[in-house]
Design a protein around this motif. Structure first.
Motif, PDB file in Angstrom:
ATOM      1  N   CYS A 178     -65.729  13.490  11.556  1.00  0.00           N
ATOM      2  CA  CYS A 178     -65.674  14.351  10.364  1.00  0.00           C
ATOM      3  C   CYS A 178     -65.045  15.701  10.720  1.00  0.00           C
ATOM      4  N   ALA A 179     -65.319  16.195  11.925  1.00  0.00           N
ATOM      5  CA  ALA A 179     -64.715  17.454  12.374  1.00  0.00           C
ATOM      6  C   ALA A 179     -63.209  17.296  12.553  1.00  0.00           C
ATOM      7  N   ARG A 180     -62.774  16.180  13.144  1.00  0.00           N
ATOM      8  CA  ARG A 180     -61.329  15.938  13.312  1.00  0.00           C
ATOM      9  C   ARG A 180     -60.629  15.944  11.951  1.00  0.00           C
ATOM     10  N   TYR A 181     -61.249  15.302  10.967  1.00  0.00           N
ATOM     11  CA  TYR A 181     -60.675  15.294   9.622  1.00  0.00           C
ATOM     12  C   TYR A 181     -60.621  16.715   9.058  1.00  0.00           C
ATOM     13  N   SER A 182     -61.698  17.466   9.191  1.00  0.00           N
ATOM     14  CA  SER A 182     -61.773  18.815   8.622  1.00  0.00           C
ATOM     15  C   SER A 182     -60.745  19.761   9.221  1.00  0.00           C
ATOM     16  N   VAL A 183     -60.499  19.636  10.520  1.00  0.00           N
ATOM     17  CA  VAL A 183     -59.545  20.525  11.187  1.00  0.00           C
ATOM     18  C   VAL A 183     -58.133  20.345  10.623  1.00  0.00           C
ATOM     19  N   THR A 184     -57.807  19.154  10.174  1.00  0.00           N
ATOM     20  CA  THR A 184     -56.467  18.935   9.616  1.00  0.00           C
ATOM     21  C   THR A 184     -56.436  19.023   8.092  1.00  0.00           C
ATOM     22  N   ALA A 185     -57.535  18.671   7.426  1.00  0.00           N
ATOM     23  CA  ALA A 185     -57.535  18.609   5.965  1.00  0.00           C
ATOM     24  C   ALA A 185     -57.945  19.918   5.289  1.00  0.00           C
ATOM     25  N   CYS A 186     -58.885  20.639   5.866  1.00  0.00           N
ATOM     26  CA  CYS A 186     -59.380  21.869   5.228  1.00  0.00           C
ATOM     27  C   CYS A 186     -58.356  22.989   5.422  1.00  0.00           C
ATOM     28  N   PRO A 187     -57.783  23.506   4.343  1.00  0.00           N
ATOM     29  CA  PRO A 187     -56.752  24.539   4.491  1.00  0.00           C
ATOM     30  C   PRO A 187     -57.260  25.809   5.169  1.00  0.00           C
ATOM     31  N   MET A 188     -58.534  26.137   5.007  1.00  0.00           N
ATOM     32  CA  MET A 188     -59.066  27.351   5.630  1.00  0.00           C
ATOM     33  C   MET A 188     -59.222  27.150   7.142  1.00  0.00           C
ATOM     34  N   ILE A 189     -59.872  26.084   7.541  1.00  0.00           N
ATOM     35  CA  ILE A 189     -60.090  25.841   8.970  1.00  0.00           C
ATOM     36  C   ILE A 189     -58.774  25.545   9.688  1.00  0.00           C
ATOM     37  N   ALA A 190     -57.876  24.828   9.032  1.00  0.00           N
ATOM     38  CA  ALA A 190     -56.589  24.479   9.650  1.00  0.00           C
ATOM     39  C   ALA A 190     -55.656  25.680   9.789  1.00  0.00           C
ATOM     40  N   GLY A 191     -56.018  26.807   9.184  1.00  0.00           N
ATOM     41  CA  GLY A 191     -55.199  28.008   9.313  1.00  0.00           C
ATOM     42  C   GLY A 191     -54.061  28.098   8.315  1.00  0.00           C
ATOM     43  N   HIS A 192     -54.088  27.266   7.261  1.00  0.00           N
ATOM     44  CA  HIS A 192     -53.020  27.294   6.258  1.00  0.00           C
ATOM     45  C   HIS A 192     -53.208  28.400   5.222  1.00  0.00           C
ATOM     46  N   MET A 193     -54.415  28.945   5.145  1.00  0.00           N
ATOM     47  CA  MET A 193     -54.687  30.022   4.184  1.00  0.00           C
ATOM     48  C   MET A 193     -54.837  31.337   4.950  1.00  0.00           C
ATOM     49  N   THR A 194     -54.187  32.377   4.462  1.00  0.00           N
ATOM     50  CA  THR A 194     -54.273  33.673   5.129  1.00  0.00           C
ATOM     51  C   THR A 194     -55.413  34.518   4.590  1.00  0.00           C
ATOM     52  N   HIS A 195     -55.901  34.166   3.382  1.00  0.00           N
ATOM     53  CA  HIS A 195     -56.993  34.914   2.749  1.00  0.00           C
ATOM     54  C   HIS A 195     -57.935  33.940   2.054  1.00  0.00           C
ATOM     55  N   TYR A 196     -59.188  34.347   1.968  1.00  0.00           N
ATOM     56  CA  TYR A 196     -60.131  33.574   1.169  1.00  0.00           C
ATOM     57  C   TYR A 196     -59.727  33.722  -0.289  1.00  0.00           C
ATOM     58  N   LEU A 238     -74.141  23.700  25.174  1.00  0.00           N
ATOM     59  CA  LEU A 238     -72.731  23.764  24.802  1.00  0.00           C
ATOM     60  C   LEU A 238     -71.909  22.876  25.731  1.00  0.00           C
ATOM     61  N   GLN A 239     -71.109  21.996  25.151  1.00  0.00           N
ATOM     62  CA  GLN A 239     -70.318  21.049  25.926  1.00  0.00           C
ATOM     63  C   GLN A 239     -68.827  21.414  25.989  1.00  0.00           C
ATOM     64  N   ARG A 240     -68.293  21.930  24.881  1.00  0.00           N
ATOM     65  CA  ARG A 240     -66.849  22.171  24.792  1.00  0.00           C
ATOM     66  C   ARG A 240     -66.569  23.154  23.673  1.00  0.00           C
ATOM     67  N   VAL A 241     -65.520  23.954  23.844  1.00  0.00           N
ATOM     68  CA  VAL A 241     -65.057  24.867  22.798  1.00  0.00           C
ATOM     69  C   VAL A 241     -63.559  24.655  22.629  1.00  0.00           C
ATOM     70  N   GLN A 242     -63.126  24.542  21.380  1.00  0.00           N
ATOM     71  CA  GLN A 242     -61.706  24.365  21.079  1.00  0.00           C
ATOM     72  C   GLN A 242     -61.282  25.420  20.066  1.00  0.00           C
ATOM     73  N   ARG A 243     -60.296  26.205  20.416  1.00  0.00           N
ATOM     74  CA  ARG A 243     -59.737  27.176  19.479  1.00  0.00           C
ATOM     75  C   ARG A 243     -58.838  26.427  18.502  1.00  0.00           C
ATOM     76  N   ILE A 244     -58.986  26.730  17.233  1.00  0.00           N
ATOM     77  CA  ILE A 244     -58.144  26.134  16.205  1.00  0.00           C
ATOM     78  C   ILE A 244     -57.033  27.124  15.884  1.00  0.00           C
ATOM     79  N   LYS A 245     -55.898  26.607  15.497  1.00  0.00           N
ATOM     80  CA  LYS A 245     -54.747  27.453  15.177  1.00  0.00           C
ATOM     81  C   LYS A 245     -55.174  28.616  14.275  1.00  0.00           C
ATOM     82  N   PRO A 246     -54.820  29.863  14.647  1.00  0.00           N
ATOM     83  CA  PRO A 246     -55.195  31.003  13.800  1.00  0.00           C
ATOM     84  C   PRO A 246     -54.480  30.956  12.462  1.00  0.00           C
ATOM     85  N   PRO A 247     -54.984  31.692  11.458  1.00  0.00           N
ATOM     86  CA  PRO A 247     -54.335  31.702  10.144  1.00  0.00           C
ATOM     87  C   PRO A 247     -52.870  32.098  10.276  1.00  0.00           C
TER      88      PRO A 247
END
Length: 171
Positions: free
Chosen positions: A86-104, A158-167
């Protein structure tokens, strides 16, 4: 932005505009879903009962949290965990988490107060950078800043941390 394929475990969830509606998303009285607004009862239930915020199903051994930098620094997540898929899907599908939106997005007048932003601090403000944290457990707590349900991540779990592409910056 191309449509992200919906994983099999999420096909039972409703969709809007080709996106899976997360289980914790507010449903308006007229049946519409309000992306970005969180149902307070489902938020609390997800934290306490270890349910995935996306599919609503029981979590087991590995929890993945999407955390803004401000929350990562405190190791307190204001959003419930997700299954890895579900996290893998959210990272690519959610525009906010994926960094596609610059503002809320600005709060719509018919939108209820969101349990994820109880003081209405985010609408119209610059988007945050997000990280994914994999952990083998968490403690349910109240966020000291907002007094809303949250997960505290003990550093030893804590097992792992992954930075997601910034906005994407404004042009």
């Amino acid at each position: 932005m191309p449509e992200t394929p919906i994983p099999v475990p999420l096909r039972h969830r409703p969709t809007v505009g080709g996106l899976v509606v997360p289980w914790i998303t507010v449903q308006m009285p007229d049946g519409r879903y309000r992306f970005g607004a969180i149902d307070a009862d489902r938020l609390r239930t997800a934290f306490i009962d270890h349910l995935c915020q996306i599919c609503g199903e029981q979590m087991s051994r590995l929890f993945v949290f999407a955390m803004r930098t401000v929350d990562f620094e405190r190791l307190i997540s204001t959003e419930p965990a997700m299954h890895p898929e579900c996290a893998r899907y959210s990272v690519t599908a959610c525009p906010m988490i994926a960094g596609h939106m610059t503002h809320y997005r600005a709060q719509a007048s018919d939108a209820p107060e969101s349990a994820g932003d109880p003081h209405g601090a985010r609408p119209g403000h610059r988007a945050h950078e997000w990280r994914l944290l994999w952990t083998t457990g968490y403690r349910t707590t109240l966020d000291p800043r907002t007094r809303t349900p949250a997960a505290e991540i003990p550093i030893e779990l804590l097992q792992r941390v992954q930075r997601i592409k910034p906005p994407t910056p404004d042009r």
